[in-house]
Design a protein around this motif. Structure first.
Motif, PDB file in Angstrom:
ATOM      1  N   THR A 143     -13.122  21.601  -5.375  1.00  0.00           N
ATOM      2  CA  THR A 143     -12.623  20.582  -4.444  1.00  0.00           C
ATOM      3  C   THR A 143     -11.197  20.150  -4.761  1.00  0.00           C
ATOM      4  O   THR A 143     -10.515  19.630  -3.907  1.00  0.00           O
ATOM      5  N   GLY A 144     -10.767  20.383  -6.002  1.00  0.00           N
ATOM      6  CA  GLY A 144      -9.465  19.868  -6.447  1.00  0.00           C
ATOM      7  C   GLY A 144      -8.327  20.231  -5.512  1.00  0.00           C
ATOM      8  O   GLY A 144      -7.615  19.357  -5.008  1.00  0.00           O
ATOM      9  N   ASP A 145      -8.158  21.527  -5.215  1.00  0.00           N
ATOM     10  CA  ASP A 145      -7.055  21.960  -4.365  1.00  0.00           C
ATOM     11  C   ASP A 145      -7.188  21.401  -2.964  1.00  0.00           C
ATOM     12  O   ASP A 145      -6.215  20.981  -2.349  1.00  0.00           O
ATOM     13  N   LEU A 146      -8.417  21.412  -2.466  1.00  0.00           N
ATOM     14  CA  LEU A 146      -8.630  20.953  -1.085  1.00  0.00           C
ATOM     15  C   LEU A 146      -8.242  19.486  -0.951  1.00  0.00           C
ATOM     16  O   LEU A 146      -7.575  19.100   0.021  1.00  0.00           O
ATOM     17  N   LEU A 197      -5.546  18.111   1.686  1.00  0.00           N
ATOM     18  CA  LEU A 197      -5.928  17.095   2.696  1.00  0.00           C
ATOM     19  C   LEU A 197      -4.993  15.895   2.628  1.00  0.00           C
ATOM     20  O   LEU A 197      -4.566  15.364   3.650  1.00  0.00           O
ATOM     21  N   THR A 198      -4.679  15.487   1.426  1.00  0.00           N
ATOM     22  CA  THR A 198      -3.796  14.327   1.251  1.00  0.00           C
ATOM     23  C   THR A 198      -2.407  14.635   1.807  1.00  0.00           C
ATOM     24  O   THR A 198      -1.825  13.822   2.519  1.00  0.00           O
ATOM     25  N   VAL A 199      -1.908  15.846   1.494  1.00  0.00           N
ATOM     26  CA  VAL A 199      -0.584  16.252   1.992  1.00  0.00           C
ATOM     27  C   VAL A 199      -0.584  16.255   3.526  1.00  0.00           C
ATOM     28  O   VAL A 199       0.395  15.863   4.169  1.00  0.00           O
ATOM     29  N   ILE A 228     -14.984  12.389   0.649  1.00  0.00           N
ATOM     30  CA  ILE A 228     -15.099  11.607   1.878  1.00  0.00           C
ATOM     31  C   ILE A 228     -13.678  11.461   2.430  1.00  0.00           C
ATOM     32  O   ILE A 228     -12.813  10.894   1.771  1.00  0.00           O
ATOM     33  N   VAL A 229     -13.481  12.019   3.620  1.00  0.00           N
ATOM     34  CA  VAL A 229     -12.126  12.080   4.181  1.00  0.00           C
ATOM     35  C   VAL A 229     -12.031  11.182   5.406  1.00  0.00           C
ATOM     36  O   VAL A 229     -12.891  11.239   6.299  1.00  0.00           O
ATOM     37  N   SER A 230     -11.015  10.352   5.482  1.00  0.00           N
ATOM     38  CA  SER A 230     -10.765   9.604   6.700  1.00  0.00           C
ATOM     39  C   SER A 230      -9.359   9.926   7.192  1.00  0.00           C
ATOM     40  O   SER A 230      -8.522  10.422   6.428  1.00  0.00           O
ATOM     41  N   GLY A 231      -9.146   9.682   8.482  1.00  0.00           N
ATOM     42  CA  GLY A 231      -7.831   9.941   9.065  1.00  0.00           C
ATOM     43  C   GLY A 231      -7.679  11.367   9.583  1.00  0.00           C
ATOM     44  O   GLY A 231      -6.637  11.718  10.131  1.00  0.00           O
ATOM     45  N   MET A 232      -8.701  12.197   9.434  1.00  0.00           N
ATOM     46  CA  MET A 232      -8.687  13.557  10.002  1.00  0.00           C
ATOM     47  C   MET A 232     -10.076  13.842  10.549  1.00  0.00           C
ATOM     48  O   MET A 232     -11.068  13.389   9.967  1.00  0.00           O
ATOM     49  N   ASP A 233     -10.145  14.613  11.654  1.00  0.00           N
ATOM     50  CA  ASP A 233     -11.492  14.941  12.119  1.00  0.00           C
ATOM     51  C   ASP A 233     -11.950  16.262  11.513  1.00  0.00           C
ATOM     52  O   ASP A 233     -11.176  16.952  10.834  1.00  0.00           O
ATOM     53  N   SER A 234     -13.219  16.624  11.747  1.00  0.00           N
ATOM     54  CA  SER A 234     -13.764  17.794  11.042  1.00  0.00           C
ATOM     55  C   SER A 234     -13.072  19.089  11.466  1.00  0.00           C
ATOM     56  O   SER A 234     -12.899  19.991  10.632  1.00  0.00           O
ATOM     57  N   ALA A 235     -12.623  19.182  12.738  1.00  0.00           N
ATOM     58  CA  ALA A 235     -11.943  20.407  13.179  1.00  0.00           C
ATOM     59  C   ALA A 235     -10.639  20.598  12.393  1.00  0.00           C
ATOM     60  O   ALA A 235     -10.336  21.700  11.918  1.00  0.00           O
ATOM     61  N   GLU A 236      -9.886  19.506  12.229  1.00  0.00           N
ATOM     62  CA  GLU A 236      -8.609  19.591  11.479  1.00  0.00           C
ATOM     63  C   GLU A 236      -8.872  19.989  10.026  1.00  0.00           C
ATOM     64  O   GLU A 236      -8.147  20.792   9.450  1.00  0.00           O
ATOM     65  N   ARG A 284      -9.831  23.696   9.821  1.00  0.00           N
ATOM     66  CA  ARG A 284      -8.652  24.575   9.999  1.00  0.00           C
ATOM     67  C   ARG A 284      -7.807  24.610   8.725  1.00  0.00           C
ATOM     68  O   ARG A 284      -7.380  25.678   8.274  1.00  0.00           O
ATOM     69  N   LEU A 285      -7.620  23.415   8.147  1.00  0.00           N
ATOM     70  CA  LEU A 285      -6.789  23.325   6.937  1.00  0.00           C
ATOM     71  C   LEU A 285      -7.433  24.110   5.784  1.00  0.00           C
ATOM     72  O   LEU A 285      -6.753  24.850   5.055  1.00  0.00           O
ATOM     73  N   ALA A 286      -8.752  23.998   5.654  1.00  0.00           N
ATOM     74  CA  ALA A 286      -9.459  24.718   4.582  1.00  0.00           C
ATOM     75  C   ALA A 286      -9.332  26.225   4.798  1.00  0.00           C
ATOM     76  O   ALA A 286      -9.058  26.985   3.851  1.00  0.00           O
TER      77      ALA A 286
END
Ligand SMILES: Nc1ncnc2c1ncn2[C@@H]1O[C@H](COP(=O)(O)OP(=O)(O)OP(=O)(O)O)[C@@H](O)[C@H]1O
Length: 303
Positions: free
Chosen positions: A232-235, A239-241, A255-263, A266-268
């Motif tokens: 998870t470290g890199d991800l 995500l923060t960037v 737990i991620v906020s400010g992005m939806d699951s599609a975004e 895609r980023l992953a």
């Protein structure tokens, strides 16, 4: 068009102000959910709309007129306040006939409303033997006798089984679809989320929110996304960037906020990170409602 307009409505009992300067409008073609914890003043407000309780201050107008000035109130406003309020020894059709006759409504309407609520087969049975769901239907039949444009239901699903709840929900939606104004009280947000177009929330007699159901859901339903990946470290860094806010969740999840699951997905993929879970977590509307009304709940359990 028949609206209910509540303006500056206030009711005091001795030193207690149980409805406090309340203003809202119930529009035709909608189900307006009237929400508040127990004791918030919902029933008192409904009784004032129906002219059964006199306001200390403020006005209520139905279709531009006060209830007391409506020539035949039952043809303008129908209400289901207390399903128990019928003579147990009286037959369903006689119960409705008595109301019809005292309001100048033709007796042929009795059969029609019994049909509308699905009670035609038990029309000649005594109401005392009815289940709560059947009594509720009979109460709704009575409310519909005058074919009113405005309908008021006080906690209509309380105590009903799932089938009864589903029926009332669909029935209220149908009444609104016919262009009627429907005001329905409840102390459960989850129930209103499935039924109402509009929400009026009160606590301790005061207005807390007056909003469209979809606006309410949009404003309060934006949740977080639970993400699992190895490692998870890199991800977390990616995500923060990308502008997400990341915190540690249970069992190595993020737990991620400010992005939806599609975004996030895609980023992953872009960074070649394999995800083993990507789950949107909407906050429950019930939690939002409880947070809104926390300060106005009369009796709180010890935390
Ligand atoms: N006739 C009355 N005399 C004195 N106090 C009253 C009277 N009717 C209601 N109240 C008080 O007014 C407050 C609001 O009651 P109301 O029944 O309108 O609330 P509610 O939101 O409908 O709650 P519930 O879902 O528990 O019925 C309560 O504190 C109640 O005790």
């Amino acid at each position: 068009m028949t609206t209910i307009e509540v303006r500056g409505l206030t009711k005091r009992y001795g030193p207690e102000t149980v409805v406090d300067d309340l203003s809202f409008t119930v529009e035709p073609g909608t189900v307006t959910g009237f929400l508040g914890p127990n004791g918030a003043g919902k029933s008192t407000t409904m009784r004032m709309i129906l002219g059964l309780t006199t306001p200390t201050r403020g006005t209520v107008r139905v279709g531009g007129r006060e209830y007391a000035r409506l020539p035949v109130p039952l043809t303008e406003v129908g209400a289901l306040l207390d399903a128990g309020a019928m003579h147990p020894g009286r037959r369903a059709d006689d119960h409705l006939l008595a109301i019809a006759q005292s309001n100048g409504i033709p007796r042929t309407r009795v059969g029609q409303v019994l049909g509308l609520v699905g009670l035609e087969k038990v029309a000649r049975k005594r109401a005392g033997g009815f289940s709560l769901g059947m009594r509720q239907r009979l109460g709704i039949a009575a409310a519909l006798l005058g074919d009113p444009r405005v309908l008021i239901f006080d906690e209509p699903v309380n105590g009903l089984d799932p089938e009864g709840i589903r029926w009332i929900r669909g029935f209220m939606r149908g009444l609104a679809a016919e262009g009627r104004s429907v005001l329905c009280s409840s102390h459960l947000m989850s129930e209103m989320a499935l039924t109402a177009d509009h929400l009026v929330v009160i606590g301790k007699g005061r207005l807390i929110a007056d909003t469209g159901m979809s606006e309410f859901t949009r404003a309060n339903g934006e949740g977080t996304v639970l993400v699992r990946a190895e490692p998870t470290g890199d991800l977390a860094r990616h995500l923060t960037v990308a502008g997400g806010a990341v915190r540690q969740g249970p069992d190595k999840a993020l737990i991620v906020s400010g992005m939806d699951s599609a975004e996030i997905g895609r980023l992953a993929a872009y960074h070649g990170v394999a995800l083993s879970e990507l789950t949107p977590q909407a906050p429950s509307l019930e939690d939002v409602f409880m947070a809104m009304t926390r300060d106005s709940v009369e009796y709180q359990g010890a935390a």
